[in-house]
Design an enzyme around this catalytic site. Structure first.
Site, PDB file in Angstrom:
ATOM      1  N   SER A  56     -11.046  -1.229  -0.916  1.00 15.60           N
ATOM      2  CA  SER A  56      -9.806  -1.406  -0.142  1.00 15.60           C
ATOM      3  C   SER A  56     -10.134  -1.782   1.296  1.00 15.60           C
ATOM      4  O   SER A  56      -9.524  -2.681   1.886  1.00 15.60           O
ATOM      5  CB  SER A  56      -8.981  -0.113  -0.136  1.00 15.60           C
ATOM      6  OG  SER A  56      -8.490   0.194  -1.393  1.00 15.60           O
TER       7      SER A  56
ATOM      8  N   HIS B  20      -3.782   6.062   3.373  1.00 16.91           N
ATOM      9  CA  HIS B  20      -4.483   4.844   2.988  1.00 16.91           C
ATOM     10  C   HIS B  20      -3.841   3.598   3.585  1.00 16.91           C
ATOM     11  O   HIS B  20      -4.539   2.729   4.133  1.00 16.91           O
ATOM     12  CB  HIS B  20      -4.511   4.745   1.460  1.00 16.91           C
ATOM     13  CG  HIS B  20      -5.401   3.667   0.934  1.00 16.91           C
ATOM     14  ND1 HIS B  20      -4.995   2.360   0.809  1.00 16.91           N
ATOM     15  CD2 HIS B  20      -6.673   3.709   0.479  1.00 16.91           C
ATOM     16  CE1 HIS B  20      -5.976   1.642   0.304  1.00 16.91           C
ATOM     17  NE2 HIS B  20      -7.012   2.433   0.093  1.00 16.91           N
TER      18      HIS B  20
ATOM     19  N   ASP C 202       0.843  -1.200   0.000  1.00 19.22           N
ATOM     20  CA  ASP C 202       0.000   0.000   0.000  1.00 19.22           C
ATOM     21  C   ASP C 202       0.883   1.256   0.000  1.00 19.22           C
ATOM     22  O   ASP C 202       1.956   1.258  -0.593  1.00 19.22           O
ATOM     23  CB  ASP C 202      -0.935  -0.037   1.206  1.00 19.22           C
ATOM     24  CG  ASP C 202      -2.307   0.545   0.894  1.00 19.22           C
ATOM     25  OD1 ASP C 202      -2.389   1.779   0.717  1.00 19.22           O
ATOM     26  OD2 ASP C 202      -3.279  -0.219   0.820  1.00 19.22           O
TER      27      ASP C 202
END
Length: 461
Positions: free
Chosen positions: A329, A167, A103
């Site tokens: 996600s 994120h 990520d």
């Protein structure tokens, strides 16, 4: 003369009309959701899935749980929807289970994550000269990476894992934020080891995200990860990426992939790596609290395996803060956490075994019948408890029904219906589960199309 003027006037009117029409069509096409537009990126071939922070705070409201003392646990609707509390009564995971999070990096000092970070044994402790291996500037374990104590930054080719987006920290928090520390939230697998592999950084434009992705997968395989969590993707088939995941499959590594946020049917417009025809991949789409697939999420009865909570999910953000994000996600992280729990509970299971149980033990939902291959949403408790009820990893059911003691949940509508119908609920559950497991492992009518996992040129886009 008159006719000539008429022709000139008509030509002008036509030019204005068709020109205006062209501009209108172009602007309409540009403003409408388009899989091609949102999935293609000239310099990467793998886009970063856009999940936006909807709110952020340094502190969370104190709503303690009876099970854990993490203040915000009661605000996490996804934990309730997936029956996490009962699952934790079975297992909270194990730090022997390593999850590679590919990520945007992570806040390695986050109050709710620092204790659950994977530590490379070859880069921890003291070297021959008494220096800390984590910072001595030497490739102590000879794996080709210097000081990769928590993982690696494939964007800048160094061990600095700073999350410049948020994120990656958010995803890591959903999977494995610490439980019972009186801070923040609780991850699905609160006892786990998080290997951090950074493939994207918004502050580093022009990077090759696909190349970074492949390198991260290879690192995870080399360094012994049990599960890989990946939230990005794109429409372009990559043989190198496919082969890297196939190598992970050979090593028994599960690959949990986001179905994507392109608002499209993946059966028609494939999204990779989620759609590669590999048995170790679980493709995950996102649902809201009413169990509806999000309008932004990809779906597909042949390509998307299961649904999990993905709307307004509370998790960690850089700076020991917290916030809400939405997307496949987030749903993917839920399934990765579930896989970590199953692997901790049954350590002999390979990737395919874990996949079978997660898909087969989800809650059947009619509204998901046209959206996923299994028509199911994630149920953490069932994924763990059915393991102990006479069902083997291959899907075989014990011949003696008396050996199967399925937990009867008084709130389960299937159980209530069975009782009302005068049918033994255990027998009905056996039949229901057997059919579900057959469908989930791909021997039923809903199998992945044979085109998947082949070169893009043969896909017929």
């Amino acid at each position: 003369m008159f006719s000539r003027k008429v022709w000139i006037a008509a030509a002008c009117v036509g030019l204005v009309f068709f020109g205006g029409l062209g501009i209108y069509l172009y602007s309409t096409e540009s403003s409408s959701p388009s899989r091609t537009q949102s999935s293609s990126k000239k310099d990467s071939n793998r886009i970063f899935e856009n999940s936006f922070i909807t709110s952020k705070t340094d502190k969370v409201e104190d709503e303690p749980s009876a099970l854990f003392n993490d203040p915000a646990i009661s605000q996490a609707w996804g934990l309730k929807k997936s029956d996490a509390a009962r699952a934790w009564s079975v297992t909270k995971g194990s730090r022997d289970i390593v999850v590679a999070v590919i990520d945007t990096g992570i806040d390695v000092k986050h109050e709710d994550l620092a204790h659950n970070l994977w530590r490379n044994p070859g880069e921890t402790g003291k070297d021959a000269q008494g220096r800390d291996k984590a910072t001595n500037g030497i490739d102590d374990d000879g794996n080709g990476f210097v000081d990769d104590v928590y993982g690696w930054n494939f964007v800048s080719n160094n061990p600095k894992l700073d999350d410049n987006h948020g994120h990656g920290t958010h995803i890591a928090g959903i999977i494995g934020s610490e439980a019972g520390n009186g801070k923040g939230i609780t991850g699905i697998a609160p006892e786990v080891s998080l290997m951090i592999l950074k493939y994207y950084d918004p502050k580093v434009p022009g990077t090759d995200n696909l190349k970074n992705t492949v390198a991260a997968i290879k690192y995870a395989v080399k360094m012994g990860a049990n599960i890989i969590n990946y939230s990005g993707g794109g429409t372009e088939f990559s043989q190198e990426e496919h082969d890297a995941i196939a190598e992970a499959q050979k090593k028994g590594i599960l690959f949990v992939a986001a179905a994507g946020n392109e608002r499209s049917n993946s059966d028609q417009y494939h999204y990779y790596p989620a759609d590669y025809k590999l048995s170790n991949i679980i493709s995950v789409t996102a649902i809201d609290p009413s169990i509806q697939v999000l309008a932004s999420s990809n779906y597909g009865v042949e390509t998307v395996d299961i649904a999990a909570p993905g709307q307004n999910i509370l998790s960690c953000l850089p700076g020991s803060s917290y916030g809400y994000m939405t997307g496949t996600s987030q749903a993917t992280a839920f399934v990765t956490g579930a896989a970590a729990l199953v692997m901790a509970h049954k350590q002999s299971f390979k990737a395919e075994d874990v996949k079978k149980y997660i898909l087969a033990t989800g809650d059947a939902q009619t509204q998901l019948a046209s959206k996923t291959r299994t028509s199911r949403q994630l149920n953490l408790y069932k994924a763990l408890t059915i393991l102990d009820q006479g069902v083997s990893s291959s899907g075989g059911v014990a011949l003696n029904p008396q050996n199967l003691k399925f937990t009867v949940d008084p709130n389960d509508t299937n159980t209530k219906d069975a009782i009302d119908d005068g049918i033994d609920p255990t027998a009905k559950e056996m039949t229901h589960f057997g059919k579900s497991l057959i469908d989930a492992i791909g021997t039923g009518s809903k199998m992945r199309p044979t085109k998947l996992g082949t070169k893009q040129g043969t896909e017929g886009f």
